[in-house]
Design a protein around this motif. Structure first.
Motif, PDB file in Angstrom:
ATOM      1  N   GLU A  43      32.392  -8.542   0.737  1.00  0.00           N
ATOM      2  CA  GLU A  43      31.949  -7.296   0.101  1.00  0.00           C
ATOM      3  C   GLU A  43      32.677  -6.121   0.730  1.00  0.00           C
ATOM      4  OE1 GLU A  43      27.813  -4.677  -0.423  1.00  0.00           O
ATOM      5  OE2 GLU A  43      27.811  -6.450   0.855  1.00  0.00           O
TER       6      GLU A  43
ATOM      7  N   ASP B   8      31.047   0.288  14.881  1.00  0.00           N
ATOM      8  CA  ASP B   8      31.306  -1.038  14.315  1.00  0.00           C
ATOM      9  C   ASP B   8      32.803  -1.208  14.026  1.00  0.00           C
ATOM     10  OD1 ASP B   8      31.642   0.656  12.156  1.00  0.00           O
ATOM     11  OD2 ASP B   8      30.510  -0.579  10.749  1.00  0.00           O
TER      12      ASP B   8
ATOM     13  N   ARG C 116      32.548  -6.474   4.687  1.00  0.00           N
ATOM     14  CA  ARG C 116      31.823  -7.678   5.111  1.00  0.00           C
ATOM     15  C   ARG C 116      32.731  -8.858   4.830  1.00  0.00           C
ATOM     16  NH1 ARG C 116      27.467 -10.825   2.982  1.00  0.00           N
ATOM     17  NH2 ARG C 116      27.476  -9.517   1.134  1.00  0.00           N
TER      18      ARG C 116
ATOM     19  N   VAL D  66      31.745  -2.723   1.513  1.00  0.00           N
ATOM     20  CA  VAL D  66      30.544  -1.905   1.614  1.00  0.00           C
ATOM     21  C   VAL D  66      30.878  -0.438   1.370  1.00  0.00           C
ATOM     22  CG1 VAL D  66      28.649  -1.224   3.145  1.00  0.00           C
ATOM     23  CG2 VAL D  66      29.537  -3.576   3.212  1.00  0.00           C
TER      24      VAL D  66
ATOM     25  N   LYS E   3      33.961 -13.134   6.221  1.00  0.00           N
ATOM     26  CA  LYS E   3      33.517 -14.379   6.841  1.00  0.00           C
ATOM     27  C   LYS E   3      34.722 -15.113   7.411  1.00  0.00           C
ATOM     28  CE  LYS E   3      32.280 -17.707   4.041  1.00  0.00           C
ATOM     29  NZ  LYS E   3      31.531 -18.537   3.099  1.00  0.00           N
TER      30      LYS E   3
ATOM     31  N   GLU F 226      29.470 -14.366   9.347  1.00  0.00           N
ATOM     32  CA  GLU F 226      29.797 -13.159   8.603  1.00  0.00           C
ATOM     33  C   GLU F 226      29.739 -11.960   9.551  1.00  0.00           C
ATOM     34  OE1 GLU F 226      27.548 -12.516   5.044  1.00  0.00           O
ATOM     35  OE2 GLU F 226      27.960 -14.533   4.295  1.00  0.00           O
ATOM     36  N   PHE F 227      30.613 -11.016   9.284  1.00  0.00           N
ATOM     37  CA  PHE F 227      30.699  -9.795  10.076  1.00  0.00           C
ATOM     38  C   PHE F 227      30.784  -8.602   9.131  1.00  0.00           C
ATOM     39  CE2 PHE F 227      32.695 -13.246  12.354  1.00  0.00           C
ATOM     40  CZ  PHE F 227      32.194 -13.133  13.641  1.00  0.00           C
ATOM     41  N   GLU F 228      30.305  -7.452   9.599  1.00  0.00           N
ATOM     42  CA  GLU F 228      30.476  -6.206   8.864  1.00  0.00           C
ATOM     43  C   GLU F 228      31.085  -5.200   9.824  1.00  0.00           C
ATOM     44  OE1 GLU F 228      27.484  -5.005   5.900  1.00  0.00           O
ATOM     45  OE2 GLU F 228      27.509  -3.054   6.925  1.00  0.00           O
ATOM     46  N   LYS F 229      32.315  -4.806   9.535  1.00  0.00           N
ATOM     47  CA  LYS F 229      33.069  -3.933  10.436  1.00  0.00           C
ATOM     48  C   LYS F 229      33.794  -2.852   9.650  1.00  0.00           C
ATOM     49  CE  LYS F 229      32.539  -6.348  14.309  1.00  0.00           C
ATOM     50  NZ  LYS F 229      31.993  -5.768  15.521  1.00  0.00           N
TER      51      LYS F 229
ATOM     52  N   LYS G 271      34.567  -0.068   5.280  1.00  0.00           N
ATOM     53  CA  LYS G 271      33.559  -0.942   5.905  1.00  0.00           C
ATOM     54  C   LYS G 271      33.532  -2.215   5.065  1.00  0.00           C
ATOM     55  CE  LYS G 271      29.662   0.659   7.554  1.00  0.00           C
ATOM     56  NZ  LYS G 271      29.359   0.281   8.934  1.00  0.00           N
TER      57      LYS G 271
END
Length: 136
Positions: free
Chosen positions: A123, A86, A61, A125, A63, A70-73, A59
């Motif tokens: 990041e 996600d 984060r 995650v 940009k 920004e996205f978190e996938k 996972k």
């Protein structure tokens, strides 16, 4: 695309991606770019993957420079998209850009329509290897 950042791939991710790409009848530009990234990657055993490197099922984060968004996938294989809310396919342009990068790195990557965008890792995650999951 010269001057690209160094990337690291686990041998498990490499083998699975190589197997998936071998089954593709006609390679798209994203497939071809992913193959180029795989060829230049440093391969390590899953247990040796640094804790800040994007691997499959991480996972992340990130940009996109063009929009600043920004996205978190969660990076996944195409057949897993329905099961991962996600999820971002490794065969999507941004998904192929993420694999092997470390936190703080960025890469210039071709997007649909032919333009380049810069993808930056903000990041990590979650990463399976950090939790001792080496063969997910």
């Amino acid at each position: 695309m010269s001057d690209q950042p160094a990337i690291i791939l686990s041998s498990v991710d490499y083998d699975r991606l190589d197997g998936l790409l071998a089954k593709v009848k006609e390679l798209s530009p994203v497939h071809e770019q992913l193959l180029l990234e795989m060829e230049r990657a440093t391969l390590v055993e899953p247990e040796q993957v640094p804790a800040d490197v994007v691997t499959m099922h991480s996972k992340v984060r990130f940009k996109l420079k063009s929009s600043g968004k920004e996205f978190e996938k969660t990076l996944c294989y195409p057949h897993e998209l329905e099961a991962i809310s996600d999820g971002l396919s490794i065969f999507a342009p941004v998904g192929a850009a993420l694999i092997g990068l470390s936190v703080g790195q960025h890469i210039d990557w071709p997007m649909p329509g032919g333009q380049l965008d810069q993808v930056e890792i903000i990041e990590l995650v979650d990463q399976p290897e950090r939790k001792g999951e080496y063969h997910r």
